[in-house]
Design a protein around this motif. Structure first.
Motif, mmCIF file in Angstrom:
data_model
loop_
_atom_site.group_PDB
_atom_site.id
_atom_site.type_symbol
_atom_site.label_atom_id
_atom_site.label_comp_id
_atom_site.label_asym_id
_atom_site.label_seq_id
_atom_site.Cartn_x
_atom_site.Cartn_y
_atom_site.Cartn_z
ATOM 1 N N ILE A 46 -15.376 -7.471 -37.588
ATOM 2 C CA ILE A 46 -16.224 -8.650 -37.774
ATOM 3 C C ILE A 46 -15.461 -9.701 -38.575
ATOM 4 C CG2 ILE A 46 -18.486 -7.558 -37.507
ATOM 5 C CD1 ILE A 46 -18.664 -7.404 -40.570
ATOM 6 N N THR A 47 -15.956 -10.918 -38.532
ATOM 7 C CA THR A 47 -15.268 -12.072 -39.109
ATOM 8 C C THR A 47 -15.950 -12.475 -40.407
ATOM 9 O OG1 THR A 47 -14.710 -12.784 -36.886
ATOM 10 C CG2 THR A 47 -14.543 -14.445 -38.632
ATOM 11 N N LEU A 48 -15.327 -12.150 -41.526
ATOM 12 C CA LEU A 48 -15.932 -12.458 -42.822
ATOM 13 C C LEU A 48 -15.243 -13.605 -43.541
ATOM 14 C CD1 LEU A 48 -16.537 -8.898 -44.309
ATOM 15 C CD2 LEU A 48 -18.190 -10.403 -43.204
ATOM 16 N N PHE A 49 -13.957 -13.842 -43.236
ATOM 17 C CA PHE A 49 -13.179 -14.750 -44.075
ATOM 18 C C PHE A 49 -12.971 -16.120 -43.454
ATOM 19 C CE2 PHE A 49 -11.745 -10.340 -44.898
ATOM 20 C CZ PHE A 49 -12.456 -10.196 -46.081
ATOM 21 N N GLU A 50 -13.489 -16.297 -42.245
ATOM 22 C CA GLU A 50 -13.395 -17.592 -41.566
ATOM 23 C C GLU A 50 -14.749 -17.905 -40.963
ATOM 24 O OE1 GLU A 50 -10.452 -17.009 -38.617
ATOM 25 O OE2 GLU A 50 -8.945 -16.422 -40.092
ATOM 26 N N ALA B 41 -12.221 -5.548 -42.721
ATOM 27 C CA ALA B 41 -13.275 -5.763 -41.716
ATOM 28 C C ALA B 41 -12.744 -5.785 -40.293
ATOM 29 C CB ALA B 41 -14.067 -7.037 -42.016
ATOM 30 N N TYR B 106 -17.432 -1.168 -39.722
ATOM 31 C CA TYR B 106 -16.613 -2.380 -39.847
ATOM 32 C C TYR B 106 -15.319 -2.134 -40.617
ATOM 33 C CZ TYR B 106 -21.394 -4.048 -39.229
ATOM 34 O OH TYR B 106 -22.671 -4.236 -38.782
ATOM 35 N N TRP B 199 -21.081 -19.122 -41.476
ATOM 36 C CA TRP B 199 -20.383 -18.187 -42.354
ATOM 37 C C TRP B 199 -21.181 -16.896 -42.416
ATOM 38 C CZ3 TRP B 199 -15.657 -18.527 -44.156
ATOM 39 C CH2 TRP B 199 -15.082 -19.767 -44.405
ATOM 40 N N GLN B 200 -20.506 -15.786 -42.268
ATOM 41 C CA GLN B 200 -21.149 -14.491 -42.365
ATOM 42 C C GLN B 200 -21.022 -14.010 -43.807
ATOM 43 O OE1 GLN B 200 -20.841 -10.405 -39.725
ATOM 44 N NE2 GLN B 200 -19.909 -12.274 -39.029
ATOM 45 N N PRO C 51 -10.907 -24.439 -41.535
ATOM 46 C CA PRO C 51 -10.787 -24.879 -42.923
ATOM 47 C C PRO C 51 -9.494 -24.352 -43.550
ATOM 48 C CG PRO C 51 -12.363 -23.079 -42.755
ATOM 49 C CD PRO C 51 -11.915 -23.392 -41.347
ATOM 50 N N PHE C 53 -7.930 -22.760 -47.021
ATOM 51 C CA PHE C 53 -8.270 -22.103 -48.275
ATOM 52 C C PHE C 53 -7.093 -22.197 -49.228
ATOM 53 C CE2 PHE C 53 -10.729 -20.008 -45.011
ATOM 54 C CZ PHE C 53 -12.004 -20.082 -45.543
ATOM 55 N N ARG D 195 -15.575 -19.040 -52.567
ATOM 56 C CA ARG D 195 -14.227 -19.500 -52.255
ATOM 57 C C ARG D 195 -14.229 -20.976 -51.881
ATOM 58 N NH1 ARG D 195 -10.584 -16.940 -47.946
ATOM 59 N NH2 ARG D 195 -12.519 -16.996 -46.765
#
Lengths: 251, 251, 251, 251
Positions: A46-50, B41, B106, B199-200, C51, C53, D195
């Motif tokens: 899964i995509t958590l950081f983008e 993840a 995950y 955003w997740q 984005p 970071f 962040r």
């Protein structure tokens, strides 16, 4: 019945598009929320950081969404992000290639369906066990006509269609997951300037356990495997509770 | 005993490096094969469509390898690519953050350990349930001292350490996997030029089932959960075999 | 004088870190805003669809920033995003490997400096023409000691250091950009399952034009090339204005 | 005349496909070698550390190739990898959006054309100065009909079409590159869990220099700018040769 349709081959993959059309023709209300590009072998990433971006596409009977994330992201976003009305069923596929045995761990197709199960929605994963398939229609019809018979409940049904013309299918088998054993998995080569690299590939050894999905498809049958989502080993749990000193050994 | 050490936070993550040192000080023979950068993840993703590159690093007592792939790639490459001598045990971690309940699907950390299990090697996943941890030493010592007590066999042991100083740990519990339920999972925003994005994130609801790993860690205990790799639902399988017409419904 | 220091090899690359220390020891006020990982050969790429970071790092004399983007993003974000006080000079490097002749178009190092020029800040790009360099100190000292002599103005100074121990440097030459001609650029191979792929590599042909940067470094000299940012071809412009019918030919 | 057609919006982008059809209808022999997905703002990036994959697509009159790399990779691979017979001309576009002034440095479209120039092939970059364009046909016809008039030689012709219906085009101007000045370039926000991140965007300030491409398109004209590939600053070179002590200052 409202169906959320997704996959891991991407929104425009013919397996998904054929299944959409067939389900819609069968009278089902279908929403597509699928990855915007090829995401095979991404497992339950899964995509958590983008951030996730979505692109709307017109469908004959509604609106579809292509998502910049992984298959499981699509199911989470569709349901938890309320992109579509809450579905009664998640269907993932039709995948280009098989998803059998222990290979389900790597599968984006199966992981998308499993995400539905984790969110409380019954789910089906469908794969066509051929990488050179051009006709997904028989597989799509099989799924559409089987929906009422699969006793859908709080779990996942993993369907694999054999790589044969429909008239050569030997029948349908309810199976357990086998063990996909690969041989010659890595090729070792050298890149320009001498950097080593490895390609992952290999071939699956023939399956001998006749109860398995791998054997069924190998023999030309449609395989139907019911799956759950509980990875706890209850036998080992009991053993460990009896044997393990429950003190912190650091002390 | 030869241990393959990996993780999903990357080769130089302090959780892995501390565990390496502690295991080596404990007399274990340890090889590191870990991702070359952060791969949290990523679940059980593997790399099929691109090559894998490896970079050798010197270790006090041997050689370690940083791999350009995912956690499961590292374990496959180490074992099936014969990068290191065959290990007797795979340890994945110490992860920065918990891996509890249904979130194990995950987790790159747990998936790397599961890959060991799929390849026939006993495996342990270790996580420190804090995102701001600076001291991995107590967790590393707990794992090192527990190795002989965990009855390692053909399965996975998932260990989570509570986010507390060691003297405040309440004890050790053998648990089942709980169900991680998230609230407010997606934030919906608009990018420059009007593109929507999501955003997740979200927060886990408190767990009430006292048998679970989530509850144990919530209460300040070290949680130890034995896991298997068989996702077949045998009860449903029996039902389906009795009820399902095994004919192809397309005919 | 406040210097913005960046590169394309990433924040922790020894070329940048050595230059930081040397400039700081030379009494300059230096801020680092550099990519968080290797970004070689990314040319003048910028990040518009995702984005950026930033991660703060402590410096002996201030704060540095690692950015999740490309070299030119770092310079834009530092200056237009006001991450640091406005610099008087941008220095990019010391790059691991040469940036000579027409190869400057591909270079993240030179493009970061060019971004400074586009934003009205004088800029220097520095490269060490060796891929196996371990000692960046002589190159860093050369740059630090040359700052007052380079007549910095509204343009870019591209410096390349020869791949030799400092005592073997033949001297310093002011040069024009040469033409890097590569031979045997692509290797054609087949991936598992038969997919074709190509590796880009090749070797640069010897340069014969003695006025060029390529020739100077080939002969063991430090090369200093002043560069501008105006790609307009004024001779051709005049010709086209005389010859081209200024009517829309579609009509 | 054999034309290599490429772009940065990807193989299936309507700007490229419309230009292909129009050139072919105009009797030109055209090969497409273009990126397999959107590669805007990638400048003159090239792919050195990973392999390039190509996918063949059927064209009405031949074969086209989608490449897993950047625009400049496509041109290098087509010519130096001998994927197609050597072209007489490289055309890149029609881009979705303008490529004007100093923004040409960021442009994948212009960089692909520049790569042709570096390899000794005359080249044209074409952009439609609108992000919401649906009709590329007038721009495609303009390019096709202008080919014989552009005095193609060893350089690049950068064409920008105004964002207007064809009948409202004011005419054609031969221009120099202007200076694209952006305002309010970065939006600063916070991601979940705190962040920081930055979005790059901004708006171009109105251009006042009437000789420039920016001004021409702003006023509704087609802009044609001849470009060269020599970034050497010869005036500064002369100054530096006179002033710079050619000794190594380290000594």
């Amino acid at each position: 019945m409202h169906i959320l349709l997704t996959n891991d081959d991407g929104y425009f993959a013919p397996g998904l598009q054929t299944l959409y059309t067939t389900l819609a023709e069968g009278g089902y209300d279908v929403s597509i929320v699928a990855p915007d590009s090829q995401k095979s072998a991404t497992g339950h990433s899964i995509t958590l950081f983008e951030p996730l971006f979505i692109t709307k596409h017109s469908l004959d009977r509604g609106t579809g969404y292509a998502v910049s994330g992984k298959p499981a992201d699509c199911v989470k976003l569709a349901i938890q992000g309320s992109i579509i009305p809450k579905p009664d069923l998640v269907i993932s596929g039709i995948n280009n290639g098989p998803n059998l045995g222990t290979d389900v761990f790597y599968s984006g197709t199966v992981s998308a369906a499993m995400e539905g199960v984790l969110l409380g929605i019954p789910a089906i994963a469908v794969s066509l066990a051929s990488f050179s398939a051009v006709d997904y229609k028989p597989a799509a019809q099989f799924v559409t006509l089987s929906l009422s018979k699969l006793r859908l409940g709080p779990g996942l049904i993993n369907i694999n269609i054999p790589p044969l013309p429909e008239k050569e299918w030997k029948g349908v088998r309810v199976t357990k997951l086998g063990k996909a054993v690969y041989e010659n998995v890595f090729e070792h080569r050298q890149a320009p300037y001498g950097r080593d690299y490895y390609w992952q590939a290999g071939t699956v050894s023939p399956e001998v356990d006749q109860e398995t999905d791998l054997y069924a498809v190998q023999e030309g049958y449609v395989s139907i495997t019911p799956m759950h989502s509980d990875l706890t080993d209850y036998i080992k749990l009991k053993e460990l509770r009896q044997s393990l000193s429950l003190e912190n050994p650091n002390k």
